[in-house]
Design a protein around this motif. Structure first.
Motif, short mmCIF file in Angstrom:
data_model
loop_
_atom_site.label_atom_id
_atom_site.label_comp_id
_atom_site.label_asym_id
_atom_site.label_seq_id
_atom_site.Cartn_x
_atom_site.Cartn_y
_atom_site.Cartn_z
N LEU A 20 0.86 -1.18 0.00
CA LEU A 20 0.00 0.00 0.00
C LEU A 20 0.90 1.23 0.00
CD1 LEU A 20 -2.87 1.20 0.21
CD2 LEU A 20 -2.60 1.09 2.71
N PHE A 78 -5.20 7.14 5.75
CA PHE A 78 -4.35 5.97 5.55
C PHE A 78 -4.99 4.75 6.19
CE2 PHE A 78 0.07 5.05 4.16
CZ PHE A 78 0.07 3.69 4.42
N TYR A 82 -5.94 1.40 4.20
CA TYR A 82 -5.41 0.10 4.63
C TYR A 82 -6.53 -0.91 4.82
CZ TYR A 82 -3.01 -3.43 7.44
OH TYR A 82 -2.51 -4.61 7.91
N VAL A 95 2.78 -1.48 4.45
CA VAL A 95 2.53 -0.05 4.32
C VAL A 95 3.80 0.64 3.85
CG1 VAL A 95 0.65 -0.01 5.98
CG2 VAL A 95 2.98 0.33 6.79
N ALA A 105 2.72 6.41 7.06
CA ALA A 105 2.72 4.95 7.15
C ALA A 105 3.49 4.47 8.38
CB ALA A 105 3.35 4.35 5.88
N ALA A 109 2.13 1.86 11.33
CA ALA A 109 2.53 0.47 11.04
C ALA A 109 2.21 -0.47 12.19
CB ALA A 109 4.00 0.42 10.68
N ALA A 114 0.79 -4.08 10.30
CA ALA A 114 1.18 -4.26 8.91
C ALA A 114 2.25 -5.34 8.78
CB ALA A 114 1.71 -2.94 8.35
N LEU A 117 7.05 -2.26 6.75
CA LEU A 117 7.02 -0.83 6.43
C LEU A 117 8.18 -0.50 5.53
CD1 LEU A 117 6.33 2.25 6.94
CD2 LEU A 117 7.81 2.06 8.97
#
Length: 213
Positions: A20, A78, A82, A95, A105, A109, A114, A117
């Motif tokens: 993303l 964001f 997500y 992310v 991001a 995270a 996530a 990162l």
């Protein structure tokens, strides 16, 4: 405003999940830099989903430049992107972002759990003001993280970054003579495309083994 995505699909997937990818403060999700980056990552085997923050989406509609939204608005946008991306795609969501997008991001995270990162040109500090750092949350981040940075980036050069207490999960990958947009010095014999390609390879290697950062 619900997120609208641009997807770049890999012909031969080499990594499960989706990257993303958020844009920086001044350019949209389909800027030349973002196009080259997203296309490169997809070609290397990882799906990419790009989206725009609200201020940039409105700019796309009326053509008027405007500053980024306040940080709480960026964070919520964001989060929404997500959650939508995770619901619509199989596998983990990683992310990532260019400059400001990477900073947003990085702040989410851990909260989002996530898969990893990746920051492309992290804004460690405003240009010329290395004492005004944006690294507090990176000291204790639990998510495996990779920051890909040009060695001439005015938002954070090697001498600046070496003095920051980054967490053990944060790895740095330096692009020699690259600036904030990964443009190298002409004397280096490199090109921006070559440095973006190096960034792509570093990103995909990291996503393949995020715990190794």
């Amino acid at each position: 405003m619900p997120a609208s995505f641009i997807y770049n699909q890999p012909e031969t997937p080499r990594c499960s999940g989706t990257l993303l990818l958020a844009h920086g403060a001044g350019a949209p999700m389909d800027s030349p830099f973002m196009d080259l980056l997203a296309q490169g990552v997809a070609k290397a085997g990882l799906k990419v989903a790009r989206f725009e923050f609200p201020y940039m989406a409105v700019r796309r509609e009326d053509g008027r430049k405007r500053p980024p939204n306040p940080m709480p608005v960026l964070l919520e946008a964001f989060r929404d992107a997500y959650n939508t991306c995770r619901a619509d795609n199989d596998g983990p969501v990683y992310v990532a972002g260019k400059s400001m997008g990477g900073r947003v991001a990085s702040m989410l995270a851990d909260e989002l759990k996530a898969g990893g990162l990746v920051c492309f040109g992290y804004p460690f500090h405003p240009p010329g003001k290395p004492e005004k750092t944006r690294v507090e949350h990176l000291r204790d981040i639990a998510t495996p993280a990779l920051i890909i940075q040009g060695s001439r980036d005015p938002f954070g050069k090697p001498d600046d970054v070496s003095g920051y207490a980054l967490g053990s999960q944060v790895a740095m990958h330096w692009l020699e003579t690259g600036d904030h947009d990964f443009k190298p010095l002409k004397a280096s014999g490199q090109t921006q495309l070559a440095l973006i390609s190096q960034a792509v390879q570093a990103c995909v290697r990291f996503i393949s083994h995020p715990g190794s950062a």
